[in-house]
Write a protein that holds these residues in place. Structure first.
Motif, PDB file in Angstrom:
ATOM      1  N   HIS A 108      49.932-109.087 -61.018  1.00 16.58           N
ATOM      2  CA  HIS A 108      49.838-110.293 -59.535  1.00 16.58           C
ATOM      3  C   HIS A 108      50.963-109.228 -58.966  1.00 16.58           C
ATOM      4  O   HIS A 108      51.903-108.880 -59.712  1.00 16.58           O
ATOM      5  N   LEU A 109      50.799-109.639 -58.049  1.00 16.54           N
ATOM      6  CA  LEU A 109      51.444-108.399 -56.645  1.00 16.54           C
ATOM      7  C   LEU A 109      52.391-109.468 -56.200  1.00 16.54           C
ATOM      8  O   LEU A 109      50.954-110.453 -55.540  1.00 16.54           O
ATOM      9  N   TYR A 110      53.884-109.570 -55.114  1.00 23.93           N
ATOM     10  CA  TYR A 110      53.725-110.927 -54.859  1.00 23.93           C
ATOM     11  C   TYR A 110      54.980-110.271 -53.974  1.00 23.93           C
ATOM     12  O   TYR A 110      55.392-108.864 -53.714  1.00 23.93           O
ATOM     13  N   VAL A 111      54.389-110.829 -52.585  1.00 18.60           N
ATOM     14  CA  VAL A 111      55.408-109.954 -51.822  1.00 18.60           C
ATOM     15  C   VAL A 111      56.506-111.486 -50.729  1.00 18.60           C
ATOM     16  O   VAL A 111      55.656-112.769 -50.372  1.00 18.60           O
ATOM     17  N   SER A 112      57.885-111.620 -50.446  1.00 15.75           N
ATOM     18  CA  SER A 112      58.541-112.717 -50.199  1.00 15.75           C
ATOM     19  C   SER A 112      58.444-112.665 -48.838  1.00 15.75           C
ATOM     20  O   SER A 112      58.242-111.477 -47.979  1.00 15.75           O
ATOM     21  N   THR A 113      57.952-113.854 -48.551  1.00 19.71           N
ATOM     22  CA  THR A 113      58.098-114.475 -46.695  1.00 19.71           C
ATOM     23  C   THR A 113      58.836-115.105 -46.733  1.00 19.71           C
ATOM     24  O   THR A 113      60.113-114.851 -47.122  1.00 19.71           O
ATOM     25  N   ALA A 114      59.114-115.705 -45.227  1.00 19.09           N
ATOM     26  CA  ALA A 114      60.153-116.637 -44.929  1.00 19.09           C
ATOM     27  C   ALA A 114      60.470-117.602 -45.815  1.00 19.09           C
ATOM     28  O   ALA A 114      61.666-118.425 -45.648  1.00 19.09           O
ATOM     29  N   ASP A 115      59.385-117.745 -46.633  1.00 14.97           N
ATOM     30  CA  ASP A 115      59.144-119.609 -46.755  1.00 14.97           C
ATOM     31  C   ASP A 115      59.357-119.687 -48.671  1.00 14.97           C
ATOM     32  O   ASP A 115      59.644-119.508 -49.770  1.00 14.97           O
ATOM     33  N   CYS A 116      57.565-118.749 -49.554  1.00 18.61           N
ATOM     34  CA  CYS A 116      57.360-118.584 -50.574  1.00 18.61           C
ATOM     35  C   CYS A 116      56.957-117.479 -50.265  1.00 18.61           C
ATOM     36  O   CYS A 116      56.913-116.559 -49.940  1.00 18.61           O
ATOM     37  N   LEU A 117      56.634-117.271 -51.860  1.00 24.19           N
ATOM     38  CA  LEU A 117      55.949-115.731 -52.187  1.00 24.19           C
ATOM     39  C   LEU A 117      54.778-115.624 -52.058  1.00 24.19           C
ATOM     40  O   LEU A 117      54.212-116.651 -51.943  1.00 24.19           O
ATOM     41  N   LEU A 118      53.778-114.423 -51.197  1.00 24.78           N
ATOM     42  CA  LEU A 118      53.043-115.160 -51.047  1.00 24.78           C
ATOM     43  C   LEU A 118      51.567-113.255 -52.102  1.00 24.78           C
ATOM     44  O   LEU A 118      52.258-112.660 -52.390  1.00 24.78           O
ATOM     45  N   GLN A 119      50.991-113.709 -53.224  1.00 23.39           N
ATOM     46  CA  GLN A 119      49.939-113.326 -54.168  1.00 23.39           C
ATOM     47  C   GLN A 119      49.417-112.253 -53.741  1.00 23.39           C
ATOM     48  O   GLN A 119      48.276-112.779 -52.211  1.00 23.39           O
ATOM     49  N   ILE A 120      49.930-111.244 -52.979  1.00 26.41           N
ATOM     50  CA  ILE A 120      48.719-110.169 -53.025  1.00 26.41           C
ATOM     51  C   ILE A 120      47.412-109.689 -53.899  1.00 26.41           C
ATOM     52  O   ILE A 120      47.736-109.264 -54.752  1.00 26.41           O
ATOM     53  N   ASP A 121      46.144-110.022 -53.321  1.00 29.61           N
ATOM     54  CA  ASP A 121      45.339-109.733 -54.191  1.00 29.61           C
ATOM     55  C   ASP A 121      44.212-108.617 -54.142  1.00 29.61           C
ATOM     56  O   ASP A 121      43.597-108.136 -54.917  1.00 29.61           O
ATOM     57  N   GLU A 122      43.885-108.884 -52.589  1.00 28.51           N
ATOM     58  CA  GLU A 122      43.050-107.073 -52.582  1.00 28.51           C
ATOM     59  C   GLU A 122      43.581-106.367 -51.680  1.00 28.51           C
ATOM     60  O   GLU A 122      44.349-107.156 -50.632  1.00 28.51           O
ATOM     61  N   LEU A 123      44.532-104.998 -51.784  1.00 27.53           N
ATOM     62  CA  LEU A 123      44.682-103.833 -50.664  1.00 27.53           C
ATOM     63  C   LEU A 123      44.047-102.701 -50.912  1.00 27.53           C
ATOM     64  O   LEU A 123      43.324-103.023 -51.573  1.00 27.53           O
ATOM     65  N   GLN A 124      44.861-102.012 -49.850  1.00 27.87           N
ATOM     66  CA  GLN A 124      44.289-100.380 -49.504  1.00 27.87           C
ATOM     67  C   GLN A 124      45.574 -99.178 -48.877  1.00 27.87           C
ATOM     68  O   GLN A 124      46.032 -99.493 -47.671  1.00 27.87           O
ATOM     69  N   LEU A 125      45.621 -98.699 -49.787  1.00 27.40           N
ATOM     70  CA  LEU A 125      46.860 -97.770 -49.595  1.00 27.40           C
ATOM     71  C   LEU A 125      46.304 -96.759 -49.048  1.00 27.40           C
ATOM     72  O   LEU A 125      44.757 -96.599 -48.527  1.00 27.40           O
ATOM     73  N   ALA A 126      46.860 -96.393 -47.296  1.00 27.96           N
ATOM     74  CA  ALA A 126      46.240 -94.648 -46.405  1.00 27.96           C
ATOM     75  C   ALA A 126      45.431 -93.741 -47.170  1.00 27.96           C
ATOM     76  O   ALA A 126      46.057 -93.540 -48.656  1.00 27.96           O
ATOM     77  N   GLY A 166      59.764-109.970 -47.386  1.00 30.68           N
ATOM     78  CA  GLY A 166      59.733-108.085 -47.737  1.00 30.68           C
ATOM     79  C   GLY A 166      59.625-107.765 -48.586  1.00 30.68           C
ATOM     80  O   GLY A 166      59.223-106.674 -49.494  1.00 30.68           O
ATOM     81  N   ALA A 167      60.615-108.320 -50.133  1.00 30.14           N
ATOM     82  CA  ALA A 167      60.518-108.407 -51.201  1.00 30.14           C
ATOM     83  C   ALA A 167      59.486-108.096 -51.658  1.00 30.14           C
ATOM     84  O   ALA A 167      58.521-109.339 -51.694  1.00 30.14           O
ATOM     85  N   ILE A 168      59.262-107.058 -52.397  1.00 29.51           N
ATOM     86  CA  ILE A 168      58.740-107.312 -54.134  1.00 29.51           C
ATOM     87  C   ILE A 168      58.533-107.290 -55.325  1.00 29.51           C
ATOM     88  O   ILE A 168      59.418-106.820 -55.739  1.00 29.51           O
ATOM     89  N   SER A 169      57.560-108.526 -55.679  1.00 29.77           N
ATOM     90  CA  SER A 169      57.757-108.741 -57.595  1.00 29.77           C
ATOM     91  C   SER A 169      56.587-108.550 -58.023  1.00 29.77           C
ATOM     92  O   SER A 169      55.273-108.342 -57.428  1.00 29.77           O
ATOM     93  N   ALA A 170      56.620-108.723 -59.275  1.00 32.64           N
ATOM     94  CA  ALA A 170      55.114-108.060 -59.446  1.00 32.64           C
ATOM     95  C   ALA A 170      55.633-108.371 -61.898  1.00 32.64           C
ATOM     96  O   ALA A 170      56.730-108.305 -62.262  1.00 32.64           O
ATOM     97  N   ASP A 171      53.524-109.219 -62.205  1.00 27.27           N
ATOM     98  CA  ASP A 171      53.946-108.659 -63.627  1.00 27.27           C
ATOM     99  C   ASP A 171      53.114-107.803 -63.263  1.00 27.27           C
ATOM    100  O   ASP A 171      52.919-106.971 -62.660  1.00 27.27           O
TER     101      ASP A 171
END
Length: 336
Positions: free
Chosen positions: A295-313, A287-292
């Motif tokens: 690029h935006l990343y979220v930590s899963t149980a094994d690897c970072l998942l890059q978040i490419d498209e998203l939408q805030l409420a 659940g930890a967030i990292s970024a440059d």
């Protein structure tokens, strides 16, 4: 028998069903009536009534439309019987009572967006992608007393690329569904209304070899496709990145996978995620967030998942760069 001998009632509601109805009309099948859901209220004040996609197409082509509130309504049953149909075709519609599905001489067949008996249920396309399947397909089968359990007439496979989302698979199966419907009708005509069909108990849970089939089963049973609700769409980050990746694309673009974004001060915001990219980077803290800068990343149980498209409420859908430009101290946030 010839195709002109068939009197068909078509039943369906969404856009997915329109492609099959269109195929029947354009191939000169005698569609004597169309059954679809009642119009639904839309708009801010729910004062405008929106007809289904199937109704709109039917009216444009001069087809009689029936919209029962209840399928067992005697008035509806009598009206349906008055069309003297000898076959009914169902695509993306509600469960039918026996008084309806058993009415025509040649029965009622359904076009289902999966390779039955795999993925029985209301959302087979979503669940096939969520579960990381590399192949799904369409099935035609005769309706009987239980949901999606009738005798199979025929099946056609459809490959799912690893980067495909539900929209891609939906579109592909929509057109394949029209194709299999026409092929099924040809079989019915050639067999004078009684084509060969196979009980599902005699069919493996996929079109693949038995060892692959077993790998796609849960506790010895074929996977199911239950209706999807809001709570179904919440992301569980305590899984490997591949599982989250498949979950996101299995709900994109609709209804959309979501998570809770937690700010440093504890404020929470719903965040929908529509597209991700797998990485081989090891994660540190689920659940930890990292970024440059890009690029935006979220930590899963094994690897970072890059978040490419998203939408805030309350905001528009955006790419990660636009999101990062509007967020300060994003690495102090986390998701749960």
């Amino acid at each position: 028998m010839t195709k002109e001998d068939l009197r068909i009632v078509f039943m369906g509601t969404p856009e997915f069903a329109v492609e099959t109805l269109k195929a029947l009309v354009e191939n000169a099948y005698n569609v004597v009536a169309v059954v679809t859901q009642p119009d639904k209220p839309v708009g801010r004040h729910q004062t405008e009534m929106q007809p289904s996609a199937v109704k709109q197409y039917a009216l444009e082509h001069g087809l009689p439309v029936l919209q029962p509130e209840k399928m067992k309504d005697p008035a509806f049953v009598d009206e349906l019987r008055s069309y003297n149909a000898n076959l009914q075709v169902v695509v993306a519609f509600r469960m039918l009572p026996e008084v309806v599905w058993a009415m025509p001489e040649y029965g009622t067949f359904n076009v289902h967006a999966a390779l039955l008996p795999q993925y029985r249920g209301a959302a087979p396309i979503n669940w096939a992608v969520i579960n990381g399947e590399t192949q799904t397909g369409v099935t035609t089968f005769f309706l009987d007393h239980d949901i999606d359990t009738g005798r199979i007439i025929m099946q056609l496979p459809f490959d799912i690329p690893d980067d495909a989302d539900v929209e891609y698979v939906y579109d592909g199966l929509m057109h394949l569904g029209a194709d299999i419907c026409l092929q099924t009708l040809e079989r019915i005509v050639a067999a004078d209304g009684h084509p060969e069909s196979t009980p599902q108990d005699n069919v493996k849970c996929s079109a693949r070899p038995e060892d692959a089939c077993k790998a796609r089963m849960v506790n010895g049973q074929c996977k199911t496709a239950p209706k999807i609700f809001k709570e179904t769409c919440e992301i569980n980050w305590q899984q490997p990145a591949k599982r989250v990746y498949d979950f996101v694309r299995g709900l994109s673009p609709y209804p959309g996978a979501w998570t809770t974004l937690v700010a440093p001060d504890g404020r929470e915001t719903v965040l929908k995620i529509f597209r991700t990219t797998k990485t081989d980077c090891k994660a540190d803290g689920v659940g930890a967030i990292s970024a440059d800068r890009k690029h935006l990343y979220v930590s899963t149980a094994d690897c970072l998942l890059q978040i490419d498209e998203l939408q805030l409420a309350g905001k528009k859908r955006m790419d990660a760069v636009a999101f990062l430009n509007g967020m300060k101290d994003i690495e102090n946030y986390f998701v749960r």
